[in-house]
Design a protein around this motif. Structure first.
Motif, PDB file in Angstrom:
ATOM      1  N   LEU A  92       0.947  -1.350   0.508  1.00 18.31           N
ATOM      2  CA  LEU A  92      -0.157  -0.201  -0.252  1.00 18.31           C
ATOM      3  C   LEU A  92       0.849   1.194  -0.121  1.00 18.31           C
ATOM      4  N   LYS A  93       0.395   1.956  -0.800  1.00 19.95           N
ATOM      5  CA  LYS A  93       1.158   2.956  -1.147  1.00 19.95           C
ATOM      6  C   LYS A  93      -0.427   4.477  -1.250  1.00 19.95           C
ATOM      7  N   GLY A  94      -0.023   5.147  -0.389  1.00 25.69           N
ATOM      8  CA  GLY A  94      -0.563   6.003  -0.084  1.00 25.69           C
ATOM      9  C   GLY A  94      -2.392   5.954  -0.353  1.00 25.69           C
ATOM     10  N   TYR A  95      -2.617   5.777  -1.324  1.00 22.35           N
ATOM     11  CA  TYR A  95      -4.070   5.411  -1.913  1.00 22.35           C
ATOM     12  C   TYR A  95      -4.287   4.738  -2.237  1.00 22.35           C
ATOM     13  N   VAL A  96      -3.227   3.713  -3.584  1.00 23.05           N
ATOM     14  CA  VAL A  96      -3.164   2.835  -4.318  1.00 23.05           C
ATOM     15  C   VAL A  96      -2.489   1.952  -3.134  1.00 23.05           C
ATOM     16  N   ILE A  97      -4.075   0.460  -4.436  1.00 21.80           N
ATOM     17  CA  ILE A  97      -2.809  -1.290  -3.177  1.00 21.80           C
ATOM     18  C   ILE A  97      -1.552  -1.553  -4.396  1.00 21.80           C
ATOM     19  N   GLU A  98      -0.679  -2.653  -4.818  1.00 23.03           N
ATOM     20  CA  GLU A  98      -0.144  -3.004  -5.733  1.00 23.03           C
ATOM     21  C   GLU A  98       0.398  -4.443  -5.481  1.00 23.03           C
ATOM     22  N   GLU A  99      -0.034  -5.293  -6.457  1.00 24.30           N
ATOM     23  CA  GLU A  99       0.209  -6.833  -6.176  1.00 24.30           C
ATOM     24  C   GLU A  99       0.571  -6.870  -7.145  1.00 24.30           C
ATOM     25  N   LEU A 100       2.062  -7.885  -6.751  1.00 21.62           N
ATOM     26  CA  LEU A 100       2.838  -7.994  -7.616  1.00 21.62           C
ATOM     27  C   LEU A 100       3.139  -9.927  -7.546  1.00 21.62           C
ATOM     28  N   GLU A 101       3.264 -10.621  -8.741  1.00 20.69           N
ATOM     29  CA  GLU A 101       3.544 -11.946  -8.781  1.00 20.69           C
ATOM     30  C   GLU A 101       5.486 -11.907  -9.527  1.00 20.69           C
ATOM     31  N   ILE A 102       6.135 -12.362  -8.138  1.00 20.83           N
ATOM     32  CA  ILE A 102       7.512 -12.733  -8.296  1.00 20.83           C
ATOM     33  C   ILE A 102       7.866 -13.802  -9.453  1.00 20.83           C
ATOM     34  N   LEU A 103       8.233 -13.713 -10.280  1.00 22.55           N
ATOM     35  CA  LEU A 103       9.021 -15.579 -10.263  1.00 22.55           C
ATOM     36  C   LEU A 103      10.536 -15.528 -10.393  1.00 22.55           C
ATOM     37  N   ALA A 104      10.901 -16.406 -10.095  1.00 19.17           N
ATOM     38  CA  ALA A 104      12.039 -16.431 -10.179  1.00 19.17           C
ATOM     39  C   ALA A 104      12.445 -17.774 -11.777  1.00 19.17           C
ATOM     40  N   VAL A 105      13.238 -17.046 -12.459  1.00 21.80           N
ATOM     41  CA  VAL A 105      13.485 -17.408 -14.108  1.00 21.80           C
ATOM     42  C   VAL A 105      15.009 -17.933 -13.777  1.00 21.80           C
ATOM     43  N   GLU A 106      15.799 -18.436 -14.644  1.00 19.03           N
ATOM     44  CA  GLU A 106      17.036 -18.683 -14.534  1.00 19.03           C
ATOM     45  C   GLU A 106      17.700 -17.229 -15.294  1.00 19.03           C
ATOM     46  N   GLY A 107      17.403 -16.272 -15.429  1.00 16.23           N
ATOM     47  CA  GLY A 107      18.364 -15.386 -16.194  1.00 16.23           C
ATOM     48  C   GLY A 107      18.018 -13.756 -15.174  1.00 16.23           C
ATOM     49  N   GLY A 108      17.078 -14.237 -14.246  1.00 12.85           N
ATOM     50  CA  GLY A 108      17.294 -13.309 -12.581  1.00 12.85           C
ATOM     51  C   GLY A 108      15.434 -13.816 -12.336  1.00 12.85           C
ATOM     52  N   ILE A 109      14.903 -12.050 -12.504  1.00  7.96           N
ATOM     53  CA  ILE A 109      13.359 -12.222 -11.970  1.00  7.96           C
ATOM     54  C   ILE A 109      12.854 -11.917 -13.085  1.00  7.96           C
ATOM     55  N   GLU A 110      11.578 -11.464 -12.851  1.00  6.34           N
ATOM     56  CA  GLU A 110      10.786 -11.451 -13.480  1.00  6.34           C
ATOM     57  C   GLU A 110       9.173 -10.916 -13.135  1.00  6.34           C
ATOM     58  N   LEU A 111       9.370  -9.729 -13.451  1.00 11.99           N
ATOM     59  CA  LEU A 111       7.943  -8.684 -12.484  1.00 11.99           C
ATOM     60  C   LEU A 111       6.552  -8.890 -13.336  1.00 11.99           C
ATOM     61  N   ILE A 112       5.695  -9.237 -12.534  1.00  7.82           N
ATOM     62  CA  ILE A 112       4.181  -9.493 -13.318  1.00  7.82           C
ATOM     63  C   ILE A 112       3.064  -8.704 -12.050  1.00  7.82           C
ATOM     64  N   GLU A 113       3.042  -7.090 -12.499  1.00  4.47           N
ATOM     65  CA  GLU A 113       1.582  -6.833 -12.134  1.00  4.47           C
ATOM     66  C   GLU A 113       0.788  -7.441 -12.482  1.00  4.47           C
ATOM     67  N   ILE A 114      -0.339  -8.302 -11.476  1.00  2.00           N
ATOM     68  CA  ILE A 114      -1.345  -8.869 -11.158  1.00  2.00           C
ATOM     69  C   ILE A 114      -2.474  -7.820 -11.463  1.00  2.00           C
ATOM     70  N   ASP A 115      -2.386  -6.163 -10.050  1.00  3.87           N
ATOM     71  CA  ASP A 115      -3.874  -5.803  -9.857  1.00  3.87           C
ATOM     72  C   ASP A 115      -3.255  -4.275  -8.894  1.00  3.87           C
ATOM     73  N   LYS A 116      -3.782  -3.576  -9.986  1.00  2.00           N
ATOM     74  CA  LYS A 116      -3.633  -2.042  -9.451  1.00  2.00           C
ATOM     75  C   LYS A 116      -4.759  -1.392  -8.577  1.00  2.00           C
ATOM     76  N   ARG A 117      -4.936  -0.787  -7.481  1.00  2.00           N
ATOM     77  CA  ARG A 117      -6.244  -0.609  -7.018  1.00  2.00           C
ATOM     78  C   ARG A 117      -6.094   1.260  -6.790  1.00  2.00           C
ATOM     79  N   VAL A 118      -6.941   1.495  -6.388  1.00  2.00           N
ATOM     80  CA  VAL A 118      -7.097   3.046  -6.112  1.00  2.00           C
ATOM     81  C   VAL A 118      -8.035   3.036  -4.809  1.00  2.00           C
ATOM     82  N   LEU A 119      -8.009   3.148  -3.906  1.00  2.00           N
ATOM     83  CA  LEU A 119      -8.585   3.475  -2.649  1.00  2.00           C
ATOM     84  C   LEU A 119      -9.502   3.651  -2.738  1.00  2.00           C
ATOM     85  N   GLU A 120     -11.225   4.252  -2.154  1.00  2.00           N
ATOM     86  CA  GLU A 120     -11.812   5.236  -2.287  1.00  2.00           C
ATOM     87  C   GLU A 120     -12.380   5.986  -1.016  1.00  2.00           C
TER      88      GLU A 120
END
Length: 120
Positions: A92-120
């Motif tokens: 949670l950063k301010g009004y924004v909730i960020e959800e990430l999925e981080i995969l370990a692959v051979e060359g390093g990591i892969e960051l996948i953005e699953i969800d980005k929501r704004v709190l009301e």
């Protein structure tokens, strides 16, 4: 007199709307910067390994606490291990909730953005 009050009210609402919109755009931009820092942090901790074990998860929690919580970059976070090569991070950063999925692959990591929501 009534017209002046109505004008003052409209101007106040407009200025309030503009300030809230500016704060939201600032939080959305800072989420992108945080994602890049998270990618660099996890890459440094993983350093050639292909999976996330208990010790790496513990080191990652300590590093996130040091770099993101104590410096107030992130208000709150949750870190889960899904399997040996996948973790999920939600913050949670301010009004924004960020959800990430981080995969370990051979060359390093892969960051996948699953969800980005704004709190009301």
């Amino acid at each position: 007199m009534l017209i002046a009050i109505i004008y003052a009210f409209v101007i106040t609402v407009f200025i309030g709307f503009m300030i809230e919109n500016f704060k939201l755009s600032f939080y959305l931009r800072s989420v992108d910067v945080i994602n890049m820092r998270i990618r660099n942090t996890i890459s440094n901790i993983l350093s050639g390994k292909k999976n996330f074990d208990i010790f790496i998860m513990n080191d990652l929690r300590k590093k996130i606490n040091e770099e993101f919580l104590t410096t107030k970059l992130v208000d709150k976070y949750e870190l889960y291990k899904i399997n040996d090569s996948k973790i999920k991070l939600k913050y949670l950063k301010g009004y924004v909730i960020e959800e990430l999925e981080i995969l370990a692959v051979e060359g390093g990591i892969e960051l996948i953005e699953i969800d980005k929501r704004v709190l009301e």
